[in-house]
Design a protein around this motif. Sequence first.
Motif, PDB file in Angstrom:
ATOM      1  N   ILE A 280       0.858  -1.174   0.000  1.00 52.01           N
ATOM      2  CA  ILE A 280       0.000   0.000   0.000  1.00 52.01           C
ATOM      3  C   ILE A 280       0.902   1.234   0.000  1.00 52.01           C
ATOM      4  O   ILE A 280       1.663   1.470   0.933  1.00 52.01           O
ATOM      5  CB  ILE A 280      -0.943  -0.077   1.216  1.00 52.01           C
ATOM      6  N   ASP A 281       0.837   1.974  -1.103  1.00 50.92           N
ATOM      7  CA  ASP A 281       1.867   2.978  -1.393  1.00 50.92           C
ATOM      8  C   ASP A 281       1.339   4.401  -1.293  1.00 50.92           C
ATOM      9  O   ASP A 281       1.920   5.319  -1.866  1.00 50.92           O
ATOM     10  CB  ASP A 281       2.432   2.721  -2.789  1.00 50.92           C
ATOM     11  N   ASP A 282       0.232   4.597  -0.576  1.00 53.44           N
ATOM     12  CA  ASP A 282      -0.345   5.953  -0.531  1.00 53.44           C
ATOM     13  C   ASP A 282       0.570   6.957   0.157  1.00 53.44           C
ATOM     14  O   ASP A 282       0.519   8.138  -0.124  1.00 53.44           O
ATOM     15  CB  ASP A 282      -1.741   5.933   0.125  1.00 53.44           C
ATOM     16  N   ASP A 292       8.341   2.152  -7.123  1.00 53.55           N
ATOM     17  CA  ASP A 292       8.402   0.723  -7.446  1.00 53.55           C
ATOM     18  C   ASP A 292       9.514   0.041  -6.655  1.00 53.55           C
ATOM     19  O   ASP A 292       9.384  -1.118  -6.239  1.00 53.55           O
ATOM     20  CB  ASP A 292       8.635   0.524  -8.943  1.00 53.55           C
ATOM     21  N   ILE A 293      10.605   0.774  -6.456  1.00 53.54           N
ATOM     22  CA  ILE A 293      11.734   0.199  -5.722  1.00 53.54           C
ATOM     23  C   ILE A 293      11.407   0.093  -4.228  1.00 53.54           C
ATOM     24  O   ILE A 293      11.688  -0.916  -3.587  1.00 53.54           O
ATOM     25  CB  ILE A 293      13.002   1.025  -5.993  1.00 53.54           C
ATOM     26  N   LEU A 294      10.784   1.121  -3.710  1.00 51.11           N
ATOM     27  CA  LEU A 294      10.404   1.068  -2.280  1.00 51.11           C
ATOM     28  C   LEU A 294       9.373  -0.038  -2.035  1.00 51.11           C
ATOM     29  O   LEU A 294       9.421  -0.724  -1.006  1.00 51.11           O
ATOM     30  CB  LEU A 294       9.862   2.419  -1.827  1.00 51.11           C
ATOM     31  N   VAL A 295       8.468  -0.196  -2.970  1.00 54.39           N
ATOM     32  CA  VAL A 295       7.449  -1.250  -2.861  1.00 54.39           C
ATOM     33  C   VAL A 295       8.133  -2.621  -2.858  1.00 54.39           C
ATOM     34  O   VAL A 295       7.859  -3.480  -2.003  1.00 54.39           O
ATOM     35  CB  VAL A 295       6.429  -1.119  -4.025  1.00 54.39           C
ATOM     36  N   ALA A 296       9.050  -2.816  -3.783  1.00 54.88           N
ATOM     37  CA  ALA A 296       9.762  -4.102  -3.868  1.00 54.88           C
ATOM     38  C   ALA A 296      10.599  -4.330  -2.614  1.00 54.88           C
ATOM     39  O   ALA A 296      10.667  -5.450  -2.086  1.00 54.88           O
ATOM     40  CB  ALA A 296      10.635  -4.132  -5.122  1.00 54.88           C
ATOM     41  N   ALA A 297      11.239  -3.262  -2.136  1.00 63.10           N
ATOM     42  CA  ALA A 297      12.098  -3.389  -0.947  1.00 63.10           C
ATOM     43  C   ALA A 297      11.257  -3.748   0.278  1.00 63.10           C
ATOM     44  O   ALA A 297      11.682  -4.535   1.133  1.00 63.10           O
ATOM     45  CB  ALA A 297      12.871  -2.093  -0.706  1.00 63.10           C
ATOM     46  N   ASN A 339      -2.025   4.412  -7.645  1.00 65.57           N
ATOM     47  CA  ASN A 339      -1.288   3.476  -6.778  1.00 65.57           C
ATOM     48  C   ASN A 339      -0.547   2.455  -7.642  1.00 65.57           C
ATOM     49  O   ASN A 339      -0.980   2.137  -8.743  1.00 65.57           O
ATOM     50  CB  ASN A 339      -2.257   2.737  -5.855  1.00 65.57           C
ATOM     51  N   ARG A 340       0.556   1.940  -7.078  1.00 66.06           N
ATOM     52  CA  ARG A 340       1.373   0.940  -7.791  1.00 66.06           C
ATOM     53  C   ARG A 340       1.729  -0.206  -6.837  1.00 66.06           C
ATOM     54  O   ARG A 340       2.893  -0.432  -6.533  1.00 66.06           O
ATOM     55  CB  ARG A 340       2.655   1.591  -8.330  1.00 66.06           C
ATOM     56  N   PRO A 341       0.737  -0.942  -6.360  1.00 64.05           N
ATOM     57  CA  PRO A 341       1.004  -1.928  -5.293  1.00 64.05           C
ATOM     58  C   PRO A 341       1.411  -3.319  -5.771  1.00 64.05           C
ATOM     59  O   PRO A 341       1.776  -4.151  -4.947  1.00 64.05           O
ATOM     60  CB  PRO A 341      -0.356  -2.024  -4.584  1.00 64.05           C
ATOM     61  N   LYS A 351       7.450  -5.453 -12.845  1.00 64.29           N
ATOM     62  CA  LYS A 351       8.079  -4.480 -11.944  1.00 64.29           C
ATOM     63  C   LYS A 351       9.067  -5.199 -11.013  1.00 64.29           C
ATOM     64  O   LYS A 351       9.041  -6.428 -10.895  1.00 64.29           O
ATOM     65  CB  LYS A 351       6.988  -3.786 -11.127  1.00 64.29           C
ATOM     66  N   PRO A 352       9.913  -4.439 -10.331  1.00 67.20           N
ATOM     67  CA  PRO A 352      10.877  -5.067  -9.412  1.00 67.20           C
ATOM     68  C   PRO A 352      10.211  -6.004  -8.396  1.00 67.20           C
ATOM     69  O   PRO A 352      10.790  -7.017  -8.012  1.00 67.20           O
ATOM     70  CB  PRO A 352      11.533  -3.870  -8.710  1.00 67.20           C
ATOM     71  N   LEU A 353       8.981  -5.682  -7.981  1.00 68.95           N
ATOM     72  CA  LEU A 353       8.283  -6.534  -7.019  1.00 68.95           C
ATOM     73  C   LEU A 353       8.173  -7.979  -7.524  1.00 68.95           C
ATOM     74  O   LEU A 353       8.270  -8.931  -6.736  1.00 68.95           O
ATOM     75  CB  LEU A 353       6.879  -5.956  -6.736  1.00 68.95           C
TER      76      LEU A 353
END
Length: 365
Positions: A280-282, A292-297, A339-341, A351-353
């Motif tokens: 959840i990237d809000d 995208d990188i923070l989501v994957a991390a 959003n890009r979850p 994506k990196p995820l």
Amino acid sequence: MLSRRETILTALKAAAGFGLASASPLGTLLAGTAAADEASPLAGLRYGAAVRDVPLAVEPEFRAAIARHCRQIVGEGGLKWFDIRPTREQFVYDSPDKQMAFATANGMTLRGHTLVWYGAMPDWTKTIASASDAERLLVGHIEAVMGRYRGRIKSWDVINEAIPDDPASRSDIRPSIWQQRLGEAHLALALRTAARVDPDAQLVINEYDVEFVGDRYRRRREAFLRLIRDLKLRNVPLHAVGLQGHLRGDLAIDREGVAAFTAECRAMGLAVLVTELDVIDDKLPGPPDVRDILVAAKAYEFLDAVRAGSPIDSILTWGITDRHTWVPTYFRRTDGLPNRPLPLDAGYRVKPLARVIAHFLRDRR
Ligand code: XIL
């Protein structure tokens, strides 16, 4: 514009601020660019995604993406009481039947979600007036629904979200019509019925908000573990623990807490599944590359903690593409950016995820 490398480094520094260990293969997983025709990093692995009926019916790209990346699917809806039981008498199977047909045609399995949940209950269930009425309905529902898909749905979220948002004590159970009429015994009743209806099915207890640093999340972990231990002690059939994994991009993962939790589950002979992963990237920074990188991390931080205590049986994300996700319904960004979850972007690019998820499944084919 930052160069891609600078972007990644900036993001990694931010990720380190969220508690990520510096020496990890994450850097490699995050590098590399996405192309729509990139070979799927997920194909052949124990990966799956939740599907929505509309894109499944009308969007060839959605169908193709699911077929290409997934080995299993689960309905975002379809098997919930609200969908299947519009009235006390009716059972409507159109949606799960279509999901099952799609899964079978594409060599995938369908997971069952869910039999006992306080949410998505049709209004008429408020009229369940007595313990005997509740017992009859709950048992009858599980017999009918699980029975229809016996031998075909091999893994069921029998129990979903039984722990209150903020449990008052370790023995606190979330209010629902079942809890009101039958007390905590409804959970064992559901599991015993499920085991009787399909003795080969994997029976799962599924929960959310158990992975972050903070008192409320610790209390939720403790209450969840108390319930699981209690069920196992009483020999109630239960085979796996599902961690939904709706991760908040802005919250730190409690690595020790999560690892201790999954280690205990493993010690009790339970498998551990990740059932509804998304990030959840809000509250994360806007630029898509960085996000995208923070989501994957964040997913890496979580999956690494889960695996520190137990092997991960399989990983499902709650949707596959940023085009179709429940996240904006509850966690819309205030800057107007989408959003890009999820593991694929709105154009179905990897994506990196996706690479992070694959990394945690590679040792389990
Ligand atoms: C959500 C779906 O994604 C939505 O489309 C629906 O409107 C409400 O339910 N935890 C769960 C899922 O176990 O069933 C929820 O799914 C998301 C949170």
